[in-house]
Design a protein around this motif. Sequence first.
Motif, PDB file in Angstrom:
ATOM      1  N   ALA A 182       0.826  -1.204   0.000  1.00 33.08           N
ATOM      2  CA  ALA A 182       0.000   0.000   0.000  1.00 33.08           C
ATOM      3  C   ALA A 182       0.862   1.255   0.000  1.00 33.08           C
ATOM      4  O   ALA A 182       0.580   2.236  -0.712  1.00 33.08           O
ATOM      5  CB  ALA A 182      -0.926   0.001   1.212  1.00 33.08           C
ATOM      6  N   GLU A 183       1.945   1.245   0.775  1.00 36.18           N
ATOM      7  CA  GLU A 183       2.823   2.415   0.846  1.00 36.18           C
ATOM      8  C   GLU A 183       3.583   2.620  -0.466  1.00 36.18           C
ATOM      9  O   GLU A 183       3.780   3.757  -0.909  1.00 36.18           O
ATOM     10  CB  GLU A 183       3.780   2.273   2.024  1.00 36.18           C
ATOM     11  N   LEU A 184       4.021   1.523  -1.086  1.00 36.59           N
ATOM     12  CA  LEU A 184       4.711   1.640  -2.386  1.00 36.59           C
ATOM     13  C   LEU A 184       3.731   2.085  -3.472  1.00 36.59           C
ATOM     14  O   LEU A 184       4.071   2.912  -4.330  1.00 36.59           O
ATOM     15  CB  LEU A 184       5.348   0.304  -2.753  1.00 36.59           C
ATOM     16  N   ALA A 185       2.513   1.544  -3.438  1.00 33.60           N
ATOM     17  CA  ALA A 185       1.500   1.955  -4.417  1.00 33.60           C
ATOM     18  C   ALA A 185       1.150   3.426  -4.239  1.00 33.60           C
ATOM     19  O   ALA A 185       0.816   4.112  -5.213  1.00 33.60           O
ATOM     20  CB  ALA A 185       0.244   1.093  -4.263  1.00 33.60           C
ATOM     21  N   LEU A 186       1.251   3.923  -3.005  1.00 35.73           N
ATOM     22  CA  LEU A 186       0.987   5.344  -2.742  1.00 35.73           C
ATOM     23  C   LEU A 186       1.967   6.230  -3.501  1.00 35.73           C
ATOM     24  O   LEU A 186       1.590   7.280  -4.026  1.00 35.73           O
ATOM     25  CB  LEU A 186       1.073   5.617  -1.237  1.00 35.73           C
ATOM     26  N   VAL A 187       3.213   5.805  -3.575  1.00 36.66           N
ATOM     27  CA  VAL A 187       4.218   6.568  -4.326  1.00 36.66           C
ATOM     28  C   VAL A 187       3.832   6.627  -5.808  1.00 36.66           C
ATOM     29  O   VAL A 187       3.880   7.687  -6.439  1.00 36.66           O
ATOM     30  CB  VAL A 187       5.619   5.939  -4.165  1.00 36.66           C
ATOM     31  N   TYR A 188       3.433   5.491  -6.352  1.00 36.69           N
ATOM     32  CA  TYR A 188       2.958   5.440  -7.742  1.00 36.69           C
ATOM     33  C   TYR A 188       1.762   6.382  -7.922  1.00 36.69           C
ATOM     34  O   TYR A 188       1.656   7.098  -8.914  1.00 36.69           O
ATOM     35  CB  TYR A 188       2.529   4.024  -8.108  1.00 36.69           C
ATOM     36  N   SER A 189       0.846   6.351  -6.942  1.00 37.13           N
ATOM     37  CA  SER A 189      -0.385   7.137  -7.077  1.00 37.13           C
ATOM     38  C   SER A 189      -0.102   8.631  -7.088  1.00 37.13           C
ATOM     39  O   SER A 189      -0.779   9.390  -7.785  1.00 37.13           O
ATOM     40  CB  SER A 189      -1.359   6.793  -5.940  1.00 37.13           C
ATOM     41  N   ILE A 190       0.875   9.074  -6.310  1.00 33.56           N
ATOM     42  CA  ILE A 190       1.228  10.502  -6.275  1.00 33.56           C
ATOM     43  C   ILE A 190       1.708  10.959  -7.642  1.00 33.56           C
ATOM     44  O   ILE A 190       1.320  12.030  -8.135  1.00 33.56           O
ATOM     45  CB  ILE A 190       2.296  10.767  -5.197  1.00 33.56           C
ATOM     46  N   ILE A 191       2.552  10.138  -8.268  1.00 33.78           N
ATOM     47  CA  ILE A 191       3.017  10.460  -9.622  1.00 33.78           C
ATOM     48  C   ILE A 191       1.830  10.482 -10.585  1.00 33.78           C
ATOM     49  O   ILE A 191       1.697  11.382 -11.422  1.00 33.78           O
ATOM     50  CB  ILE A 191       4.073   9.430 -10.072  1.00 33.78           C
ATOM     51  N   GLY A 192       0.961   9.477 -10.458  1.00 32.83           N
ATOM     52  CA  GLY A 192      -0.215   9.400 -11.326  1.00 32.83           C
ATOM     53  C   GLY A 192      -1.131  10.588 -11.181  1.00 32.83           C
ATOM     54  O   GLY A 192      -1.683  11.092 -12.172  1.00 32.83           O
ATOM     55  N   VAL A 193      -1.295  11.081  -9.957  1.00 37.41           N
ATOM     56  CA  VAL A 193      -2.154  12.240  -9.705  1.00 37.41           C
ATOM     57  C   VAL A 193      -1.644  13.462 -10.456  1.00 37.41           C
ATOM     58  O   VAL A 193      -2.402  14.139 -11.172  1.00 37.41           O
ATOM     59  CB  VAL A 193      -2.232  12.547  -8.192  1.00 37.41           C
ATOM     60  N   PHE A 194      -0.369  13.764 -10.306  1.00 40.84           N
ATOM     61  CA  PHE A 194       0.177  14.975 -10.931  1.00 40.84           C
ATOM     62  C   PHE A 194       0.196  14.873 -12.451  1.00 40.84           C
ATOM     63  O   PHE A 194      -0.167  15.822 -13.156  1.00 40.84           O
ATOM     64  CB  PHE A 194       1.581  15.257 -10.391  1.00 40.84           C
ATOM     65  N   VAL A 195       0.606  13.720 -12.969  1.00 44.74           N
ATOM     66  CA  VAL A 195       0.659  13.549 -14.420  1.00 44.74           C
ATOM     67  C   VAL A 195      -0.747  13.606 -15.014  1.00 44.74           C
ATOM     68  O   VAL A 195      -0.996  14.304 -16.006  1.00 44.74           O
ATOM     69  CB  VAL A 195       1.349  12.220 -14.786  1.00 44.74           C
ATOM     70  N   GLY A 196      -1.682  12.880 -14.414  1.00 39.76           N
ATOM     71  CA  GLY A 196      -3.055  12.848 -14.934  1.00 39.76           C
ATOM     72  C   GLY A 196      -3.744  14.193 -14.838  1.00 39.76           C
ATOM     73  O   GLY A 196      -4.417  14.628 -15.777  1.00 39.76           O
ATOM     74  N   ALA A 197      -3.574  14.891 -13.693  1.00 38.03           N
ATOM     75  CA  ALA A 197      -4.225  16.188 -13.498  1.00 38.03           C
ATOM     76  C   ALA A 197      -3.704  17.226 -14.484  1.00 38.03           C
ATOM     77  O   ALA A 197      -4.467  18.024 -15.035  1.00 38.03           O
ATOM     78  CB  ALA A 197      -4.010  16.665 -12.067  1.00 38.03           C
ATOM     79  N   LYS A 198      -2.392  17.221 -14.730  1.00 41.97           N
ATOM     80  CA  LYS A 198      -1.821  18.189 -15.672  1.00 41.97           C
ATOM     81  C   LYS A 198      -2.182  17.825 -17.105  1.00 41.97           C
ATOM     82  O   LYS A 198      -2.485  18.712 -17.923  1.00 41.97           O
ATOM     83  CB  LYS A 198      -0.298  18.241 -15.482  1.00 41.97           C
ATOM     84  N   LEU A 199      -2.168  16.540 -17.435  1.00 42.34           N
ATOM     85  CA  LEU A 199      -2.480  16.107 -18.801  1.00 42.34           C
ATOM     86  C   LEU A 199      -3.896  16.497 -19.190  1.00 42.34           C
ATOM     87  O   LEU A 199      -4.131  17.030 -20.286  1.00 42.34           O
ATOM     88  CB  LEU A 199      -2.288  14.593 -18.928  1.00 42.34           C
ATOM     89  N   LEU A 200      -4.866  16.259 -18.301  1.00 44.24           N
ATOM     90  CA  LEU A 200      -6.253  16.612 -18.616  1.00 44.24           C
ATOM     91  C   LEU A 200      -6.415  18.131 -18.684  1.00 44.24           C
ATOM     92  O   LEU A 200      -7.199  18.639 -19.495  1.00 44.24           O
ATOM     93  CB  LEU A 200      -7.210  16.019 -17.579  1.00 44.24           C
ATOM     94  N   SER A 201      -5.676  18.855 -17.851  1.00 42.37           N
ATOM     95  CA  SER A 201      -5.720  20.317 -17.914  1.00 42.37           C
ATOM     96  C   SER A 201      -5.240  20.811 -19.274  1.00 42.37           C
ATOM     97  O   SER A 201      -5.842  21.714 -19.876  1.00 42.37           O
ATOM     98  CB  SER A 201      -4.843  20.913 -16.801  1.00 42.37           C
ATOM     99  N   ILE A 202      -4.172  20.219 -19.777  1.00 39.47           N
ATOM    100  CA  ILE A 202      -3.640  20.601 -21.098  1.00 39.47           C
ATOM    101  C   ILE A 202      -4.655  20.283 -22.189  1.00 39.47           C
ATOM    102  O   ILE A 202      -4.863  21.077 -23.114  1.00 39.47           O
ATOM    103  CB  ILE A 202      -2.302  19.875 -21.355  1.00 39.47           C
ATOM    104  N   ILE A 203      -5.315  19.128 -22.072  1.00 38.00           N
ATOM    105  CA  ILE A 203      -6.304  18.735 -23.084  1.00 38.00           C
ATOM    106  C   ILE A 203      -7.473  19.722 -23.116  1.00 38.00           C
ATOM    107  O   ILE A 203      -7.925  20.128 -24.196  1.00 38.00           O
ATOM    108  CB  ILE A 203      -6.817  17.302 -22.798  1.00 38.00           C
ATOM    109  N   THR A 204      -7.948  20.141 -21.940  1.00 36.34           N
ATOM    110  CA  THR A 204      -9.087  21.065 -21.905  1.00 36.34           C
ATOM    111  C   THR A 204      -8.708  22.451 -22.426  1.00 36.34           C
ATOM    112  O   THR A 204      -9.578  23.202 -22.869  1.00 36.34           O
ATOM    113  CB  THR A 204      -9.640  21.198 -20.474  1.00 36.34           C
ATOM    114  N   GLN A 205      -7.425  22.794 -22.370  1.00 38.92           N
ATOM    115  CA  GLN A 205      -6.979  24.112 -22.827  1.00 38.92           C
ATOM    116  C   GLN A 205      -6.298  24.056 -24.196  1.00 38.92           C
ATOM    117  O   GLN A 205      -5.688  25.034 -24.620  1.00 38.92           O
ATOM    118  CB  GLN A 205      -5.989  24.717 -21.820  1.00 38.92           C
ATOM    119  N   LEU A 206      -6.406  22.902 -24.855  1.00 38.33           N
ATOM    120  CA  LEU A 206      -5.679  22.696 -26.105  1.00 38.33           C
ATOM    121  C   LEU A 206      -5.926  23.788 -27.153  1.00 38.33           C
ATOM    122  O   LEU A 206      -4.973  24.272 -27.781  1.00 38.33           O
ATOM    123  CB  LEU A 206      -6.015  21.318 -26.676  1.00 38.33           C
ATOM    124  N   PRO A 207      -7.176  24.232 -27.385  1.00 40.50           N
ATOM    125  CA  PRO A 207      -7.381  25.305 -28.374  1.00 40.50           C
ATOM    126  C   PRO A 207      -6.626  26.579 -28.024  1.00 40.50           C
ATOM    127  O   PRO A 207      -6.039  27.226 -28.907  1.00 40.50           O
ATOM    128  CB  PRO A 207      -8.904  25.524 -28.328  1.00 40.50           C
TER     129      PRO A 207
END
Length: 258
Positions: free
Chosen positions: A44-69
Amino acid sequence: MLPYITIFNKTVPMYGVLAGIGCLFAIIYLKITERRFREIEADAELALVYSIIGVFVGAKLLSIITQLPDIIADFDYLFSETQLFLQKYLYSGFVFYGGFYGCIFAVWLYCRICKVDFYAVIKLLLPMLPIVHSFGRIGCFCMGCCYGTATSSALGVVFHVSEIAPNGVPLIPVQLIEAVCVFLLFIVMAVMARRNLTGKHMLCTYLLSYGILRFVLEFMRGDDYRGFIGGLSTSQIISVLTVGYGLYLLYSLRKKAH
């Protein structure tokens, strides 16, 4: 409100401060809860490290997609006004749904690589998410981002020094409404974990509850940075898909029960 706070002569955004406090409480919850699940504590603690990376990458990626135009329209500024371009599109702006699914995917990836039960890990980690989310929404309120529509209700709040929200106009405090609802969802998740319900039950409940909540709250939002497709915001479309995913899990649970 209070968009910034000074700590040791350094000005810090309140969003970051409150998100950090939310992370602290989430980690405390994990450390208390994982004592009952020693067999997957380390995973669970190791997966938490993965999840933190996933949160930042996913949140920024979707933000870029919504602002693509807008990004395409301003692309020339990447070379002439590089710092301003990066400040506008890269250094700020994160979308919750992108972070949520980035987190789920990262945890799934860890469990797949290490051959760990995904839903057992989710059972421990999922309640942490609404804790951080709730504090993050309070941070949004302090900054004035994700603001609500104008209202004549006595419950309306007025910003005076916000760099984002309209100042001097009563607005629906949609950030605080979401913060309270999400914290209640944390309580539901914690009770489900305490009663030893499966991670699949918990994820199903979370998807259905938050998907419906977010779809409704989007009608109260007044900011224009969310993207719109066919009259629905990007988050509302993802909410529909999220509820669909939750219904699929519910169907699989009922099918297994029968």
